[in-house]
Design an enzyme around this catalytic site. Sequence first.
Site, PDB file in Angstrom:
ATOM      1  CG  ASP A   1      -3.346   1.324   6.307  1.00 52.28           C
ATOM      2  OD1 ASP A   1      -3.887   2.512   6.900  1.00 52.28           O
ATOM      3  OD2 ASP A   1      -2.324   2.079   7.226  1.00 52.28           O
TER       4      ASP A   1
ATOM      5  CB  SER B   1      -2.581  -3.551   6.989  1.00 57.09           C
ATOM      6  OG  SER B   1      -2.735  -3.141   7.774  1.00 57.09           O
ATOM      7  CB  ALA B   2      -1.175  -5.888   2.110  1.00 53.92           C
TER       8      ALA B   2
ATOM      9  CB  VAL C   1       8.289  -5.954   9.741  1.00 52.15           C
ATOM     10  CG1 VAL C   1       7.806  -5.755  10.447  1.00 52.15           C
ATOM     11  CG2 VAL C   1       8.480  -7.048   8.882  1.00 52.15           C
TER      12      VAL C   1
ATOM     13  CE  LYS D   1      -0.335   2.091   3.543  1.00 52.09           C
ATOM     14  NZ  LYS D   1      -0.543   3.017   4.974  1.00 52.09           N
TER      15      LYS D   1
ATOM     16  N   GLY E   1       1.310  -1.310   4.404  1.00 49.38           N
ATOM     17  CA  GLY E   1       0.515  -1.366   4.446  1.00 49.38           C
ATOM     18  C   GLY E   1       1.311  -3.149   5.804  1.00 49.38           C
ATOM     19  N   GLY E   2       2.004  -3.693   5.207  1.00 52.67           N
ATOM     20  CA  GLY E   2       2.930  -4.532   5.498  1.00 52.67           C
ATOM     21  C   GLY E   2       1.736  -6.378   5.843  1.00 52.67           C
TER      22      GLY E   2
HETATM   23  O1  C5P Z   1      -5.729   1.045  13.253  1.00 54.38           O
HETATM   24  P1  C5P Z   1      -3.925   0.091  13.095  1.00 54.38           P
HETATM   25  O2  C5P Z   1      -3.772  -0.730  14.803  1.00 54.38           O
HETATM   26  O3  C5P Z   1      -2.900  -0.227  12.317  1.00 54.38           O
HETATM   27  O4  C5P Z   1      -3.430   1.431  13.859  1.00 54.38           O
HETATM   28  C1  C5P Z   1      -2.154   1.429  14.739  1.00 54.38           C
HETATM   29  C2  C5P Z   1      -1.817   2.894  15.157  1.00 54.38           C
HETATM   30  O5  C5P Z   1      -2.013   4.037  14.672  1.00 54.38           O
HETATM   31  C3  C5P Z   1      -2.952   3.220  16.203  1.00 54.38           C
HETATM   32  O6  C5P Z   1      -2.633   2.544  17.151  1.00 54.38           O
HETATM   33  C4  C5P Z   1      -3.237   4.556  16.416  1.00 54.38           C
HETATM   34  O7  C5P Z   1      -2.006   4.883  17.510  1.00 54.38           O
HETATM   35  C5  C5P Z   1      -2.620   4.966  14.866  1.00 54.38           C
HETATM   36  N1  C5P Z   1      -3.683   5.173  14.159  1.00 54.38           N
HETATM   37  C6  C5P Z   1      -4.253   6.392  14.860  1.00 54.38           C
HETATM   38  N2  C5P Z   1      -5.171   6.809  13.244  1.00 54.38           N
HETATM   39  C7  C5P Z   1      -5.637   5.893  13.041  1.00 54.38           C
HETATM   40  C8  C5P Z   1      -4.949   5.352  12.342  1.00 54.38           C
HETATM   41  C9  C5P Z   1      -4.221   4.897  13.392  1.00 54.38           C
HETATM   42  O8  C5P Z   1      -3.726   7.112  15.514  1.00 54.38           O
HETATM   43  N3  C5P Z   1      -6.276   7.131  12.111  1.00 54.38           N
END
Ligand code: C5P
Length: 276
Positions: free
Chosen positions: A135, A102-103, A94, A8, A99-100
Amino acid sequence: MHETAYAKINLALHVRGREPDGYHRLETLFAFAGDGDRLTVAPSDDLGLTIIGEFAPLIDSGNDNLVIRAAQALRARFGVPCGASLHLEKRLPVAAGIGGGSADAAAALRLLRRFWMLPASDEDLFGIARGLGADVPACLASRTVRGEGRGDDLLPAAGRLADFALLLVNPRRPLATASVFGRWDGVDRGPLGNGDPLAAAAAGRNDLETAACTLVPEIAEILRALRATGGVRLVRMSGSGATCFALYAGDDDRARAAARIRSDHPRWWQCETRLR
Ligand code: C5P
């Protein structure tokens, strides 16, 4: 049976505010590379994951892995009575902003829907994806799309993106997403335009660049090196970094840029690919 976990990139990423739950309100344009990690599956009674590849030693293959969590969520939702033996070739760096995990999770949802022959609609998969990370829905679509909210409210992009050649460069320094968001300066610098994706991206920004450069100063060096290459159309950091990307009209310009950067900075990871 296999799936590619397409890398991504965020063509632009505007941070508009911070929510009380700690997440940030975004406006972003996602695009995807034709290359990425590779996930395969074989029959098994149990659910398991093995990981190979250059970046495999950096991730855990246990229950915390997003691939396993995606598989468990899908299995629970549809009452699947069997398991799956999943195998991931980790080709992307990583904690790299591309994406890593997430993808990989999105690829697992697409792959296991086919493998288990589930009556799951796209909406079902998006619902599960949303629970796995901000993501993951965009990675499930794996095409150019606008993201709002946490990045998981997906809206169609205003037009098609041309078929650009793409170069990804990473300094081989992992960067935790949360620590980069945590250093955002709290200034809303305005919305991301709604027109043609390339024009909107070019007029836009990545609001996490300054924070990421504080943690990994090499990012600024990568951006400078990419901007100095011939024929480049857009240079930017992706997501929370540290991977940066450059778009070129053709493969020749990208190959010349890649060769130059490889010789000047042999330690940096790079991937020569195209947008999909
Ligand atoms: O959703 P995900 O686990 O991929 O997000 C990882 C971290 O990135 C979240 O714990 C948060 O600290 C930060 N994040 C954020 N705002 C977003 C997406 C991610 O603060 N819209």
